[in-house]
Each structure stands twice: as C-alpha cells, then as structure tokens.
Design a protein around this motif. Sequence first.
Motif, PDB file in Angstrom:
ATOM      1  N   TYR A 130       0.831  -1.203   0.000  1.00 10.38           N
ATOM      2  CA  TYR A 130       0.000   0.000   0.000  1.00 10.38           C
ATOM      3  C   TYR A 130       0.867   1.255   0.000  1.00 10.38           C
ATOM      4  O   TYR A 130       0.594   2.224  -0.729  1.00 10.38           O
ATOM      5  CB  TYR A 130      -0.916  -0.003   1.221  1.00 10.38           C
ATOM      6  CG  TYR A 130      -1.643   1.300   1.453  1.00 10.38           C
ATOM      7  CD1 TYR A 130      -2.768   1.625   0.700  1.00 10.38           C
ATOM      8  CD2 TYR A 130      -1.203   2.220   2.412  1.00 10.38           C
ATOM      9  CE1 TYR A 130      -3.434   2.835   0.896  1.00 10.38           C
ATOM     10  CE2 TYR A 130      -1.863   3.419   2.614  1.00 10.38           C
ATOM     11  CZ  TYR A 130      -2.973   3.715   1.852  1.00 10.38           C
ATOM     12  OH  TYR A 130      -3.624   4.905   2.044  1.00 10.38           O
ATOM     13  N   LEU A 131       1.931   1.244   0.823  1.00 10.72           N
ATOM     14  CA  LEU A 131       2.845   2.390   0.858  1.00 10.72           C
ATOM     15  C   LEU A 131       3.515   2.590  -0.494  1.00 10.72           C
ATOM     16  O   LEU A 131       3.674   3.729  -0.960  1.00 10.72           O
ATOM     17  CB  LEU A 131       3.904   2.166   1.938  1.00 10.72           C
ATOM     18  CG  LEU A 131       5.065   3.164   1.985  1.00 10.72           C
ATOM     19  CD1 LEU A 131       4.554   4.562   2.283  1.00 10.72           C
ATOM     20  CD2 LEU A 131       6.093   2.732   3.018  1.00 10.72           C
ATOM     21  N   CYS A 168       1.007   4.134  -2.844  1.00  6.82           N
ATOM     22  CA  CYS A 168       0.763   5.531  -2.447  1.00  6.82           C
ATOM     23  C   CYS A 168       1.928   6.420  -2.856  1.00  6.82           C
ATOM     24  O   CYS A 168       1.731   7.519  -3.386  1.00  6.82           O
ATOM     25  CB  CYS A 168       0.537   5.599  -0.937  1.00  6.82           C
ATOM     26  SG  CYS A 168       0.331   7.272  -0.280  1.00  6.82           S
ATOM     27  N   TRP A 222       5.793  11.615  -0.700  1.00  6.97           N
ATOM     28  CA  TRP A 222       5.736  10.255  -0.199  1.00  6.97           C
ATOM     29  C   TRP A 222       5.657  10.189   1.325  1.00  6.97           C
ATOM     30  O   TRP A 222       5.150   9.221   1.900  1.00  6.97           O
ATOM     31  CB  TRP A 222       6.944   9.463  -0.684  1.00  6.97           C
ATOM     32  CG  TRP A 222       8.238   9.838  -0.038  1.00  6.97           C
ATOM     33  CD1 TRP A 222       9.088  10.818  -0.418  1.00  6.97           C
ATOM     34  CD2 TRP A 222       8.817   9.221   1.108  1.00  6.97           C
ATOM     35  NE1 TRP A 222      10.168  10.872   0.416  1.00  6.97           N
ATOM     36  CE2 TRP A 222      10.031   9.884   1.370  1.00  6.97           C
ATOM     37  CE3 TRP A 222       8.436   8.181   1.947  1.00  6.97           C
ATOM     38  CZ2 TRP A 222      10.854   9.556   2.433  1.00  6.97           C
ATOM     39  CZ3 TRP A 222       9.263   7.839   3.001  1.00  6.97           C
ATOM     40  CH2 TRP A 222      10.451   8.507   3.233  1.00  6.97           C
ATOM     41  N   LYS A 266       3.703  11.739   3.220  1.00  2.25           N
ATOM     42  CA  LYS A 266       2.308  11.719   3.680  1.00  2.25           C
ATOM     43  C   LYS A 266       1.764  10.297   3.740  1.00  2.25           C
ATOM     44  O   LYS A 266       0.818  10.021   4.473  1.00  2.25           O
ATOM     45  CB  LYS A 266       1.431  12.568   2.754  1.00  2.25           C
ATOM     46  CG  LYS A 266       1.224  11.982   1.376  1.00  2.25           C
ATOM     47  CD  LYS A 266       0.333  12.852   0.517  1.00  2.25           C
ATOM     48  CE  LYS A 266       0.126  12.249  -0.872  1.00  2.25           C
ATOM     49  NZ  LYS A 266      -0.553  10.938  -0.812  1.00  2.25           N
ATOM     50  N   CYS A 267       2.382   9.396   3.000  1.00  2.00           N
ATOM     51  CA  CYS A 267       1.931   8.004   3.031  1.00  2.00           C
ATOM     52  C   CYS A 267       2.287   7.324   4.338  1.00  2.00           C
ATOM     53  O   CYS A 267       1.697   6.294   4.686  1.00  2.00           O
ATOM     54  CB  CYS A 267       2.552   7.229   1.866  1.00  2.00           C
ATOM     55  SG  CYS A 267       2.145   7.891   0.226  1.00  2.00           S
ATOM     56  N   SER A 285       2.041   6.900  -6.658  1.00  2.00           N
ATOM     57  CA  SER A 285       0.956   7.741  -7.172  1.00  2.00           C
ATOM     58  C   SER A 285       1.198   9.216  -6.879  1.00  2.00           C
ATOM     59  O   SER A 285       0.811  10.088  -7.659  1.00  2.00           O
ATOM     60  CB  SER A 285      -0.380   7.302  -6.564  1.00  2.00           C
ATOM     61  OG  SER A 285      -0.369   7.484  -5.155  1.00  2.00           O
ATOM     62  N   GLY A 286       1.858   9.514  -5.726  1.00  2.00           N
ATOM     63  CA  GLY A 286       2.088  10.906  -5.355  1.00  2.00           C
ATOM     64  C   GLY A 286       3.444  11.430  -5.745  1.00  2.00           C
ATOM     65  O   GLY A 286       3.666  12.646  -5.719  1.00  2.00           O
TER      66      GLY A 286
END
Length: 361
Positions: free
Chosen positions: A111-112, A115, A125, A127-128, A118-119
């Motif tokens: 998931y990290l 995330c 990163w 914020k993930c 995508s960012g």
Amino acid sequence: MAVTLIFTIEAHTSLLQIPAILLSTLCYALWFSFARIGSSHLSPTFWPLIWLACSGFIVFNPLPVFNKTARWWFLKNMGRQLTSGLHRVEFADFWMGDQFCSLIYPISNLYLLACAYSGGLDQTWNKCLSPGPWGVPFLLASLPLLARLIQSVRRWVDSRLTTHLINGGKYAAGIVYYVAYYNWRHHGGGRGGDFVAWCVFGTIYALYASAWDFLMDWSVFRPHAQYPLLRDNVLYSNNIPLYYLAIATNLLIRFIWVLYIPQRGPPFPLRTFIAAMLEMLRRWQWNFFRLENEHLGNVDQYRVTREVPLPYSFDDAVNDSEGDDDSDQKSISSWRNRRRAAKAEASKDVYKAGADTDPLS
C-alpha cells in the motif's frame, strides 16, 4: 529423498538461481535510480518498474529455461495459497503459508509503495507514512494469517483433530494483534487504552506462537529426553548448542514488537524494517528445525524407509502431519496393534489348515 517426499519436488530442482538473478538485477535497478541514470528522460522510479516487469517475465515464462519445473511448482503452490480451504492441505501448502506469515511487513507495505508512486517519491511520499486510514494495510497484513487460519480449519474438517483448531487459534490471535496494532498507530501511538490493548494481544500472540513453535513444530522440551530440553532424536547432533540458541532467539524475536514501544530513539520506519529483517531471519532458522522434525516424524511413522515391516496395510495410511497430528507414539502403537492382529489371523489360518489335513481326523 526427504526433500522429494516432503515437498513433492525433485531434490536436484532448485530455485536458488532465480533469486540470485532477481537480487542482482534489483541492485542494478536501485543503483540506476539513486544515481539518476537517464534522469533527463526517465524518472528514477522507472527502473524499479522495469525490474518488476522483468521479474514477472522470468517467473511466468513458459519456455523451458530458468528451471521451469521449479518455477511452476512455486506458482502452483502460490495458487493453492490463494485457494486455501478448497482443497486438501499438504505439507508444502502450510509450509509456504508460514513463510508468507513472516513476510507481512513487505506485503503490508505494498500500500505504501502504491501511495508513494501515485504521489511521487520526491515530493509527497512522506504523507503516506502519516497515520490515516489503515483498512488496506491491515487487510494486506492479515492475508497470510487468514490463509493459514483457513488451512487449519480445512485440516480439522478433514481429520477432526482438535489440534488443528488450536493451531488455527494462533493465526486468529495474530489477526487480532494486528487489529490492535493498526488501531494504536492510527490514534497516534500514545499511551492510552489502545496501547494497553496492543501490548496485551501482542504478549498473547507471542507466547501462543512460541509455544506452538517449540512443542509442535520443533517437538522440543520433551520430558526425560536424551538431550535436555530437546528430544531423543536430533539430526544436527554435532551442533547441540545451536538448538538452545535457536530456542532463545526464536522466543526473543517473537517479542520483537516491543521495539515499537519507546517514544524516543530511531524513526519508526527504521524500527519496522529492523523488526521485519529479524523476523525473516527467525523464519529462516525455524525452517531447519521444522523440516528436521517433519523428516523424523516421517521416519518414525514408516512414511520414508527402505524396509517396511510386514504386514503393512495400505488402507491405514497416515495423513501428512504439521506437527499437530496424532503423536508418533500413537502411530507406532497402532501399527504394532495391526501387526499383532495380522499375526493372530495368520496363526488361525495355519491351525485351521493343519486340522483340515490331519489324517487322524
């Protein structure tokens, strides 16, 4: 021979070449990324994606190269993990399931990874890593435990042995532990009720899993054993101290979650990485003694031997064990009972044949 029997794969078939290739190419991909090779035209995140695509091609390649037999054995067992509960559980199934239970850290961090990609790795990163919705990471972390829980229930359905349900309870305790852990992290990692609940469930899970490791998976702590606190039969008889070292380190690493408790010290991502590496080393160590115990059980129950004492009944074959099936003594005792019954039946036949041919009768 033992490897072939336990894993249903030829002993000379190896997957070692593939991990060596993948690891070396991963090192190149990371070097290209951090060295900004081709940065004028390509993003640094491009090289790991290229490596991932190449890895998929190597593993799923249908051509007879790179040990096709071993690769398809791996893919077949991966598929059996995804369909746990729909088929009879064999040793390779729950053994591979246990390996994935030690890979919860990288699995949950998928998931990290998504995330961060995508960012963008350069800007957002971080914020993930901040506490947020934890449903997806928890779901990913619990998948290996859930698969093993389903396998244990399926083994109970097939055999009606209560030990399988007890084993399943270990994985259920692991799922509850991760619920408490992610809930504690979601609420800021303070020292409130969430923290107490996480510590309680972490202690229960660590003690539960350690007890199963020692008593069932490794079959140590046998009373009156030839080797104190171990068992009568060991394969690594020239390295007895390693057994005691393994017991101590296995227990300590089961409690590695206490590394997250101090509020000061290394950053939390670094702690989780250290804990994950230690858990993988614990599982590597665990494999030696788990396979040793399985092999000794096969020998004791005449599942692998060159000379099988007769009479031998094929209808009474014993199912594969996970360390929680009927004990070795019970299996040997049942074999001896069948042997005595067969001898008695043979004696009756001999007596009856002699009576029929007696010239004085």
